[in-house]
Design a protein around this motif. Structure first.
Motif, PDB file in Angstrom:
ATOM      1  N   TYR A   6       0.855  -1.188   0.000  1.00  0.00           N
ATOM      2  CA  TYR A   6       0.000   0.000   0.000  1.00  0.00           C
ATOM      3  C   TYR A   6       0.894   1.243   0.000  1.00  0.00           C
ATOM      4  O   TYR A   6       1.721   1.414   0.897  1.00  0.00           O
ATOM      5  CB  TYR A   6      -0.897   0.032   1.235  1.00  0.00           C
ATOM      6  CG  TYR A   6      -1.755  -1.200   1.406  1.00  0.00           C
ATOM      7  CD1 TYR A   6      -3.056  -1.247   0.905  1.00  0.00           C
ATOM      8  CD2 TYR A   6      -1.271  -2.322   2.079  1.00  0.00           C
ATOM      9  CE1 TYR A   6      -3.843  -2.379   1.061  1.00  0.00           C
ATOM     10  CE2 TYR A   6      -2.047  -3.459   2.241  1.00  0.00           C
ATOM     11  CZ  TYR A   6      -3.340  -3.479   1.725  1.00  0.00           C
ATOM     12  OH  TYR A   6      -4.113  -4.599   1.887  1.00  0.00           O
ATOM     13  N   PRO A  44       3.027   5.448   8.736  1.00  0.00           N
ATOM     14  CA  PRO A  44       2.854   3.995   8.880  1.00  0.00           C
ATOM     15  C   PRO A  44       4.046   3.379   9.619  1.00  0.00           C
ATOM     16  O   PRO A  44       5.170   3.861   9.519  1.00  0.00           O
ATOM     17  CB  PRO A  44       2.799   3.498   7.430  1.00  0.00           C
ATOM     18  CG  PRO A  44       2.473   4.708   6.612  1.00  0.00           C
ATOM     19  CD  PRO A  44       3.092   5.852   7.316  1.00  0.00           C
ATOM     20  N   SER A  96       5.038  -2.704   7.935  1.00  0.00           N
ATOM     21  CA  SER A  96       3.584  -2.892   7.990  1.00  0.00           C
ATOM     22  C   SER A  96       2.987  -3.156   6.610  1.00  0.00           C
ATOM     23  O   SER A  96       1.795  -3.425   6.481  1.00  0.00           O
ATOM     24  CB  SER A  96       2.921  -1.642   8.587  1.00  0.00           C
ATOM     25  OG  SER A  96       3.112  -0.508   7.736  1.00  0.00           O
ATOM     26  N   TRP A 153       2.927  -0.807   4.444  1.00  0.00           N
ATOM     27  CA  TRP A 153       2.471   0.514   4.023  1.00  0.00           C
ATOM     28  C   TRP A 153       3.664   1.452   3.884  1.00  0.00           C
ATOM     29  O   TRP A 153       4.623   1.372   4.657  1.00  0.00           O
ATOM     30  CB  TRP A 153       1.502   1.105   5.047  1.00  0.00           C
ATOM     31  CG  TRP A 153       0.124   0.526   4.969  1.00  0.00           C
ATOM     32  CD1 TRP A 153      -0.273  -0.720   5.339  1.00  0.00           C
ATOM     33  CD2 TRP A 153      -1.050   1.195   4.484  1.00  0.00           C
ATOM     34  NE1 TRP A 153      -1.613  -0.885   5.116  1.00  0.00           N
ATOM     35  CE2 TRP A 153      -2.125   0.272   4.595  1.00  0.00           C
ATOM     36  CE3 TRP A 153      -1.307   2.464   3.976  1.00  0.00           C
ATOM     37  CZ2 TRP A 153      -3.422   0.585   4.211  1.00  0.00           C
ATOM     38  CZ3 TRP A 153      -2.590   2.786   3.591  1.00  0.00           C
ATOM     39  CH2 TRP A 153      -3.638   1.854   3.703  1.00  0.00           C
ATOM     40  N   ASN A 159       4.322   5.774   3.014  1.00  0.00           N
ATOM     41  CA  ASN A 159       3.765   7.094   2.715  1.00  0.00           C
ATOM     42  C   ASN A 159       4.717   7.855   1.802  1.00  0.00           C
ATOM     43  O   ASN A 159       5.780   8.313   2.235  1.00  0.00           O
ATOM     44  CB  ASN A 159       3.528   7.880   4.007  1.00  0.00           C
ATOM     45  CG  ASN A 159       2.709   9.149   3.752  1.00  0.00           C
ATOM     46  OD1 ASN A 159       2.569   9.598   2.620  1.00  0.00           O
ATOM     47  ND2 ASN A 159       2.173   9.721   4.802  1.00  0.00           N
ATOM     48  N   LEU A 173      -5.276   7.596   9.648  1.00  0.00           N
ATOM     49  CA  LEU A 173      -4.547   6.523   8.964  1.00  0.00           C
ATOM     50  C   LEU A 173      -5.085   5.156   9.366  1.00  0.00           C
ATOM     51  O   LEU A 173      -5.209   4.257   8.531  1.00  0.00           O
ATOM     52  CB  LEU A 173      -3.055   6.616   9.285  1.00  0.00           C
ATOM     53  CG  LEU A 173      -2.179   5.476   8.736  1.00  0.00           C
ATOM     54  CD1 LEU A 173      -2.250   5.404   7.221  1.00  0.00           C
ATOM     55  CD2 LEU A 173      -0.739   5.650   9.203  1.00  0.00           C
ATOM     56  N   SER A 174      -5.427   4.991  10.640  1.00  0.00           N
ATOM     57  CA  SER A 174      -5.974   3.715  11.108  1.00  0.00           C
ATOM     58  C   SER A 174      -7.261   3.365  10.370  1.00  0.00           C
ATOM     59  O   SER A 174      -7.477   2.208   9.978  1.00  0.00           O
ATOM     60  CB  SER A 174      -6.244   3.772  12.615  1.00  0.00           C
ATOM     61  OG  SER A 174      -5.047   3.958  13.330  1.00  0.00           O
ATOM     62  N   LYS A 195      -6.397   2.539   6.700  1.00  0.00           N
ATOM     63  CA  LYS A 195      -5.820   1.196   6.628  1.00  0.00           C
ATOM     64  C   LYS A 195      -6.901   0.123   6.735  1.00  0.00           C
ATOM     65  O   LYS A 195      -6.902  -0.864   5.994  1.00  0.00           O
ATOM     66  CB  LYS A 195      -4.796   1.011   7.757  1.00  0.00           C
ATOM     67  CG  LYS A 195      -3.464   1.711   7.523  1.00  0.00           C
ATOM     68  CD  LYS A 195      -2.489   1.368   8.627  1.00  0.00           C
ATOM     69  CE  LYS A 195      -2.157  -0.108   8.615  1.00  0.00           C
ATOM     70  NZ  LYS A 195      -1.170  -0.478   9.657  1.00  0.00           N
ATOM     71  N   GLU A 196      -7.811   0.335   7.663  1.00  0.00           N
ATOM     72  CA  GLU A 196      -8.885  -0.645   7.849  1.00  0.00           C
ATOM     73  C   GLU A 196      -9.719  -0.804   6.590  1.00  0.00           C
ATOM     74  O   GLU A 196     -10.069  -1.918   6.196  1.00  0.00           O
ATOM     75  CB  GLU A 196      -9.780  -0.194   9.025  1.00  0.00           C
ATOM     76  CG  GLU A 196     -10.894  -1.175   9.358  1.00  0.00           C
ATOM     77  CD  GLU A 196     -11.751  -0.720  10.525  1.00  0.00           C
ATOM     78  OE1 GLU A 196     -12.695  -1.463  10.886  1.00  0.00           O
ATOM     79  OE2 GLU A 196     -11.511   0.384  11.064  1.00  0.00           O
ATOM     80  N   GLU A 209      -7.327  -2.434   3.664  1.00  0.00           N
ATOM     81  CA  GLU A 209      -6.989  -3.824   3.908  1.00  0.00           C
ATOM     82  C   GLU A 209      -8.202  -4.742   3.868  1.00  0.00           C
ATOM     83  O   GLU A 209      -8.062  -5.958   3.708  1.00  0.00           O
ATOM     84  CB  GLU A 209      -6.251  -3.940   5.248  1.00  0.00           C
ATOM     85  CG  GLU A 209      -4.868  -3.297   5.204  1.00  0.00           C
ATOM     86  CD  GLU A 209      -4.158  -3.302   6.550  1.00  0.00           C
ATOM     87  OE1 GLU A 209      -4.780  -3.757   7.549  1.00  0.00           O
ATOM     88  OE2 GLU A 209      -2.983  -2.868   6.607  1.00  0.00           O
TER      89      GLU A 209
END
Length: 291
Positions: free
Chosen positions: A55, A68, A72, A74, A76, A280-281, A284-285, A288
């Motif tokens: 990502y 990130p 992970s 990820w 940026n 960001l959380s 990401k959720e 993903e």
């Protein structure tokens, strides 16, 4: 002739010793001397440690504060002072093919920085940064020296004492007033809509980049960074958002816009770091969950 041979030998010895020093010792905080260098370090990290990320985020300084965690999956690639188009150009011209690229919509009116993206994806540049870490911008002697000074001062000098309640209240009031004044200034900046022809040109370029990325198996996800509510409805942001959605409609492309929560901003444009992490959380959720 002997003089030049001695210079070359001295340089090779110095390079070898410094390479060993960089490999075994590293300060915890290595500052960047400018935003240009900050962006250069970001791209070098992407081409090395981040080359296998699944990502990749492409955006401006508004997305830059999302950090990130290492390993992970990820990365940026947001660049300060630039828009997502420069990051997308770097991704397109690299040998990296993430599963998803997350495109910040807010600053898509900013033209690609052709010079920067070209310099940082040159094959020789990529080869040297991947094989000789000591040549990377973050590893330069001045940066390392300043990094060790910062580490030393943090360790041996305590922070300033907390101000008295009365003084703290005055500081907060001043800060609140300055933030409100800054908001009014930003509202004036964003009060004028982006020229439609400029936006149309950006959309044509973006469409061509996405075709190349999608051909490599990269799926785009559009997202909008939260800002101060009054800035999000400004003429500049509104026209940019509407133009992007017209050219890349949610019915055909993946979009993530968090309209439910209110986030705390630091200057009407950028989120405070904890808030950027919270956004960001959620991003990401969402991303993903598409696997």
């Amino acid at each position: 002739m002997k003089f030049f041979c001695r210079v070359i030998i001295f340089f090779l010895i110095f390079l070898g010793l410094y390479s060993g020093f960089v490999y075994f010792l590293s300060p915890q905080k290595i500052p960047k001397q400018s935003w240009w260098q900050h962006n250069r370090v970001r791209v070098e990290s992407f081409l090395t440690e981040g080359k296998n990320s699944k990502y990749v985020i492409a955006g401006s300084s508004m997305s830059d504060r999302m950090l990130p965690k290492a390993n992970s999956g990820w990365f940026n690639l947001s660049l300060v002072g630039e828009g997502a188009l420069t990051g997308l150009s770097i991704l397109k011209n690299s040998d990296t093919s993430p599963k998803f690229v997350l495109i910040e919509v807010n600053q898509l009116s900013v033209k690609e920085n052709v010079k920067f993206s070209g310099e940082n994806t040159d094959p020789f540049f990529v080869f040297t940064r991947r094989n000789f870490p000591v040549l990377r911008s973050e590893k330069q002697p001045l940066n390392y020296a300043v990094g060790f000074v910062i580490q030393f001062t943090d360790r041996f000098f305590t922070t300033e004492a907390k101000p008295a309640p009365k003084e703290e209240k005055e500081v907060l009031e001043i800060s609140k007033r300055l933030k409100q004044e800054h908001l009014q200034e930003v509202k004036r900046w964003y009060g004028a809509a982006v020229e439609q022809k400029k936006l149309n040109d950006r959309m044509v370029y973006l469409s061509s980049v996405l075709k190349e990325l999608e051909a490599k198996g990269v799926r785009p996800i559009f997202f909008e960074m939260p800002m101060h509510p009054e800035i999000l409805i400004s003429a500049k942001e509104t026209r940019t958002r509407e133009t992007v959605q017209k050219n890349f409609p949610p019915s055909h492309y993946l979009w993530f816009i968090d309209n439910k929560d209110i986030y705390e901003d630091s200057d009407a444009l950028h989120l405070a770091y904890p808030e950027a992490d919270r956004f960001l959380s959620k991003l990401k959720e969402y991303a993903e969950s598409l696997q």
